[in-house]
Design a protein around this motif. Structure first.
Motif, PDB file in Angstrom:
ATOM      1  N   LEU A   1     -38.319   4.721  -6.242  1.00 48.84           N
ATOM      2  CA  LEU A   1     -38.055   5.164  -7.621  1.00 48.84           C
ATOM      3  C   LEU A   1     -39.145   5.538  -8.471  1.00 48.84           C
ATOM      4  O   LEU A   1     -39.140   6.842  -8.985  1.00 48.84           O
ATOM      5  N   TRP A   2     -40.396   4.947  -8.332  1.00 50.79           N
ATOM      6  CA  TRP A   2     -41.620   5.690  -9.202  1.00 50.79           C
ATOM      7  C   TRP A   2     -41.998   6.680  -8.476  1.00 50.79           C
ATOM      8  O   TRP A   2     -42.673   7.664  -9.105  1.00 50.79           O
TER       9      TRP A   2
ATOM     10  N   THR B   1     -42.757  12.264   2.835  1.00 49.19           N
ATOM     11  CA  THR B   1     -41.966  11.172   3.236  1.00 49.19           C
ATOM     12  C   THR B   1     -40.532  11.478   2.244  1.00 49.19           C
ATOM     13  O   THR B   1     -39.483  11.364   2.409  1.00 49.19           O
ATOM     14  N   ILE B   2     -40.946  11.890   0.976  1.00 51.53           N
ATOM     15  CA  ILE B   2     -39.359  12.434   0.067  1.00 51.53           C
ATOM     16  C   ILE B   2     -38.444  13.267   0.712  1.00 51.53           C
ATOM     17  O   ILE B   2     -37.661  13.175   0.901  1.00 51.53           O
ATOM     18  N   ALA B   3     -39.379  14.475   1.249  1.00 53.61           N
ATOM     19  CA  ALA B   3     -38.660  15.443   1.988  1.00 53.61           C
ATOM     20  C   ALA B   3     -38.134  14.793   3.412  1.00 53.61           C
ATOM     21  O   ALA B   3     -36.769  15.490   3.651  1.00 53.61           O
TER      22      ALA B   3
ATOM     23  N   GLY C   1     -33.532  19.684  -8.970  1.00 52.40           N
ATOM     24  CA  GLY C   1     -32.424  19.474  -8.851  1.00 52.40           C
ATOM     25  C   GLY C   1     -32.065  18.465  -7.631  1.00 52.40           C
ATOM     26  O   GLY C   1     -31.285  17.615  -7.678  1.00 52.40           O
ATOM     27  N   LEU C   2     -32.800  18.836  -6.608  1.00 56.51           N
ATOM     28  CA  LEU C   2     -32.791  17.931  -5.410  1.00 56.51           C
ATOM     29  C   LEU C   2     -33.418  16.791  -5.835  1.00 56.51           C
ATOM     30  O   LEU C   2     -32.821  15.766  -5.084  1.00 56.51           O
ATOM     31  N   LEU C   3     -34.410  16.634  -6.581  1.00 55.70           N
ATOM     32  CA  LEU C   3     -34.894  15.299  -6.686  1.00 55.70           C
ATOM     33  C   LEU C   3     -34.008  14.617  -7.607  1.00 55.70           C
ATOM     34  O   LEU C   3     -33.816  13.099  -7.290  1.00 55.70           O
ATOM     35  N   ALA C   4     -33.157  15.051  -8.462  1.00 56.92           N
ATOM     36  CA  ALA C   4     -32.287  14.341  -9.145  1.00 56.92           C
ATOM     37  C   ALA C   4     -31.293  13.500  -8.395  1.00 56.92           C
ATOM     38  O   ALA C   4     -30.669  12.653  -8.300  1.00 56.92           O
TER      39      ALA C   4
ATOM     40  N   THR D   1     -43.070  12.359  -8.859  1.00 57.86           N
ATOM     41  CA  THR D   1     -42.981  14.127  -8.567  1.00 57.86           C
ATOM     42  C   THR D   1     -42.226  14.919  -9.431  1.00 57.86           C
ATOM     43  O   THR D   1     -42.491  15.915  -9.671  1.00 57.86           O
ATOM     44  N   ALA D   2     -41.242  14.241  -9.911  1.00 54.12           N
ATOM     45  CA  ALA D   2     -40.200  14.985 -10.805  1.00 54.12           C
ATOM     46  C   ALA D   2     -41.086  15.287 -12.142  1.00 54.12           C
ATOM     47  O   ALA D   2     -40.890  16.338 -12.638  1.00 54.12           O
ATOM     48  N   ALA D   3     -41.913  14.194 -12.628  1.00 55.15           N
ATOM     49  CA  ALA D   3     -42.650  14.303 -13.837  1.00 55.15           C
ATOM     50  C   ALA D   3     -43.456  15.581 -13.630  1.00 55.15           C
ATOM     51  O   ALA D   3     -43.943  16.307 -14.589  1.00 55.15           O
ATOM     52  N   VAL D   4     -44.284  15.767 -12.492  1.00 55.97           N
ATOM     53  CA  VAL D   4     -45.167  16.757 -12.188  1.00 55.97           C
ATOM     54  C   VAL D   4     -44.376  18.352 -12.487  1.00 55.97           C
ATOM     55  O   VAL D   4     -44.763  18.926 -12.918  1.00 55.97           O
ATOM     56  N   LEU D   5     -43.308  18.166 -12.164  1.00 54.49           N
ATOM     57  CA  LEU D   5     -42.441  19.453 -11.752  1.00 54.49           C
ATOM     58  C   LEU D   5     -42.150  19.713 -13.247  1.00 54.49           C
ATOM     59  O   LEU D   5     -42.061  20.993 -13.505  1.00 54.49           O
TER      60      LEU D   5
END
Length: 231
Positions: A138-139, A45-47, A123-126, A144-148
């Motif tokens: 937001l969560w 869904t994010i993608a 960068g894309l997530l940011a 997802t960013a935290a895992v990366l």
């Protein structure tokens, strides 16, 4: 800064075929297991919504916000002409996004840039984060960013490459499955405003044709990405 740039641009040695096949098997298990697929589908869904947003910006539309929901649905709102090529491309990008992102990731992995790929995803997530307009979204993006961040900070380059390969396989395999789910929902008449149905109203082409286009492109991305990774 020079040290960081060197770190993310230095090629990583190719993963052994056994590791590539193991990451493929792990991604397939996630996609095929109902218990694992539902939470993992939030990444799709994010993608999907990110692709809508990117297409809107590229075609000159004004992005008004993105929402991600706990049922793995999402909504991207953009302002501009309600018809025309820009709206068509924005609407079509959603179901094409995960497969094309996976194909781009496969190209970077095949070139040895696994570490750079993970930082590019961050960068894309940011960029996506500033457009999120609800708490679950937001969560979801932050998790997802935290895992990366954890992977890039704690794993050696070889481990990062294996993680990137698993994520790439997941996107490549998940993209066509999401299209199949779309058609199932349409058959049950539970998705009257799906992307395919909106495209049918915009273009006067059958919604089923658009579903076929989504599936054809995503399957093509899967086959080409697999060739790049395994050849």
């Amino acid at each position: 800064m020079a040290r960081f740039w060197t770190r993310i641009t230095t090629p990583v040695p190719d993963l052994p075929p056994a590791v590539l096949l193991a990451t493929l098997a792990a991604a397939a298990v996630v996609v095929l297991s109902p218990a694992l697929w539902h939470p993992a589908r939030n990444v799709v869904t994010i993608a999907h919504e990110g692709a809508h947003g990117l297409a809107a910006l590229v075609t000159g539309r004004r992005l008004a916000g993105i929402r991600l929901h706990s049922d793995t649905s999402g909504l991207t709102v953009s302002a501009g002409r309600p018809t025309g090529p820009g709206m068509v491309l924005t609407c079509a990008a959603g179901y094409l996004g995960p497969g094309l992102f996976g194909l781009g990731a496969a190209a970077l992995l095949a070139a040895g840039h696994a570490v750079g790929l993970l930082w590019a995803l961050l960068g894309l997530l940011a960029l996506l984060l500033v457009q999120i307009r609800n708490w679950f979204g937001l969560w979801s993006v932050l998790a997802t960013a935290a895992v990366l961040v954890a992977v890039t900070g704690w794993l050696p380059p070889e481990g990062q490459a294996a993680f990137a390969a698993a994520g790439t396989w997941f996107l490549l395999l998940a993209a066509p499955k999401a299209v199949v789910e779309l058609q199932r929902a349409r058959r049950r008449r539970s998705a009257p405003d799906s992307d395919a149905d909106q495209l049918a109203r915009l273009t006067r082409l059958p919604a089923l044709l658009w579903v076929g286009v989504f599936l054809l492109v995503d399957l093509g991305a899967l086959l080409l990405g697999a060739w790049w990774l395994l050849a």
